[in-house]
Write an enzyme that holds these catalytic residues in place. Structure first.
Site, mmCIF file in Angstrom:
data_model
loop_
_atom_site.group_PDB
_atom_site.id
_atom_site.type_symbol
_atom_site.label_atom_id
_atom_site.label_comp_id
_atom_site.label_asym_id
_atom_site.label_seq_id
_atom_site.Cartn_x
_atom_site.Cartn_y
_atom_site.Cartn_z
ATOM 1 N N CYS A 1 0.967 -1.363 -0.164
ATOM 2 C CA CYS A 1 -0.051 0.015 -0.348
ATOM 3 C C CYS A 1 0.646 1.304 -0.133
ATOM 4 C CB CYS A 1 -0.933 0.222 1.275
ATOM 5 S SG CYS A 1 -1.878 1.455 1.352
ATOM 6 N N CYS B 1 -0.480 4.070 2.262
ATOM 7 C CA CYS B 1 -0.474 4.147 3.774
ATOM 8 C C CYS B 1 1.308 4.293 4.122
ATOM 9 C CB CYS B 1 -0.624 2.449 4.061
ATOM 10 S SG CYS B 1 -2.171 1.762 3.451
ATOM 11 N N ASP B 2 2.065 3.588 3.047
ATOM 12 C CA ASP B 2 3.413 3.411 3.799
ATOM 13 C C ASP B 2 4.613 4.423 2.981
ATOM 14 O OD1 ASP B 2 2.734 1.535 5.503
ATOM 15 O OD2 ASP B 2 2.767 0.050 4.036
#
Ligand code: NAP
Length: 322
Positions: free
Chosen positions: A150, A153-154
């Site tokens: 992701c 997200c990261d």
């Protein structure tokens, strides 16, 4: 007219109770929330079980640029919130709960969650799909320590770092481009010598100074002690392997449908997707499926939402017998 008794939703908070609903929707991505909107407007008082994550995969997408009505693009999360708001406005009920067991052998269908058991006259399955893994040494141990599925997200954790993206489809290229905002370099490793991604994305990627490509190659190992330090890459034509130092590995090699719950009860294809026809009907009358759990081809927000709407229309026909 509907031929069932409906006990209403007033007792939803009682944890051990059995709750009767006309339409239960499993999953809260674009398909689930569009189904909720249509079922609510058909006066079916749908209940949506969100699953582990409200909004599904699109909520992790930084920007959606191909959903009509948003010429400037829209954040994935924002789009989900709008879907939710619109469905709730017409009476859909969103429950932060997950189905853990289903019995589709008779109506009403029994769906057990962590909190309650639903007795559903009709079921719409929109449980989506999950990112596929490479299944190479190091991947599992280093997930969350430099291995990610992701970018939204990261990505932030990889400011000024060197990143590998694995895959050659729309996801790999789109997410790779997103990662160039943070990373020093994003190197896409693809097993062939041309990308599967659409032409516009390909053009953007090839024009981006931070994007590099390693063609005809696969990652055979992810190396690192506490975090990712390197990958082992195999050049397919020569079969030669080499180690390349790297800080992060983002994997976008497709998805597997979330259908484990329905195995042995619903007809699935050889890849595990729920088999449906154009009317979103599964092999069990009253059970419909929509979105990526039943669609290995299009997998777009708009097609999933369209399928969700169609499933709700069919559920309405089924229940009202018209
Ligand atoms: P995909 O189209 O199935 O592409 C998967 C990519 O991973 C392919 O390039 C494939 O290589 C590669 N791959 C598969 N297994 C591999 C393995 N074991 N090792 C190395 N590489 C592997 O998946 P996706 O990119 O996630 O896209 C899924 C669907 O969502 C598509 O229909 C796509 O159009 C859609 N999507 C659209 C958008 C958008 O419109 N903006 C954004 C994201 C996704 P090969 O090419 O050799 O098969």
């Amino acid at each position: 007219m509907m031929d069932f008794n409906f006990t209403g939703l007033s007792n939803l908070s009682a944890p051990t109770e059995e709750i009767s609903v006309k339409v239960l929707i499993l999953g809260s991505g674009p398909a689930g929330l569009a189904a909720a909107l249509y079922a609510a407007r058909a006066d079916l008082e749908p209940v949506v079980l969100t699953g582990m994550e409200l909004g599904g995969q699109v909520s992790l997408t930084h920007a959606v640029e191909n959903y009509p009505g948003f010429p400037e693009g829209v954040g994935g999360n924002e789009l989900v919130e709008l879907f939710q708001k619109q469905a709730e406005k017409f009476g859909a009920r969103i429950e932060f709960d997950t189905a853990v067991e289903v019995d589709l052998s008779q109506r009403p269908f029994r769906v057990k969650t962590y909190n309650v058991t639903y007795l559903a006259e009709s079921l719409i399955i929109t449980t989506g799909a999950t990112p596929r893994h490479l299944d190479v040494p190091g991947e599992k141990a280093l997930t969350g320590r430099g291995v990610s599925y992701c970018a939204t997200c990261d990505g932030w954790f990889f400011k000024d770092k060197d990143i590998i993206v694995v895959g050659g489809g729309d996801s790999a290229v789109e997410e790779g481009l997103f990662l160039t905002r943070y990373a020093k370099s994003v190197t896409l490793v693809h097993r062939r010598d041309n990308l599967r991604a659409g032409q516009i994305l390909q053009n953007q990627a090839k024009a981006n100074q931070k994007m590099k490509f390693i063609w005809n190659s696969v990652v055979t190992e992810i190396i690192g002690k506490d975090s990712v330090e390197a990958i082992r890459v195999k050049d397919i034509p020569s079969e030669k392997e080499y180690v390349q130092p790297i800080n992060g590995v983002f994997i976008f090699i497709g998805y597997s449908p979330n259908t484990q719950l329905f195995e042995g009860q619903l007809e699935l294809d050889d890849k595990g997707y729920i088999k449906i026809g154009i009317q979103m009907k599964t092999n069990i009358p009253g059970v419909f499926a929509a979105g990526e759990v039943a669609d290995p081809y299009y997998r777009q927000v708009i097609t999933s939402a369209g399928m969700g709407a169609a499933a709700a229309i069919q559920a309405s026909h089924f229940l009202y017998k018209v």
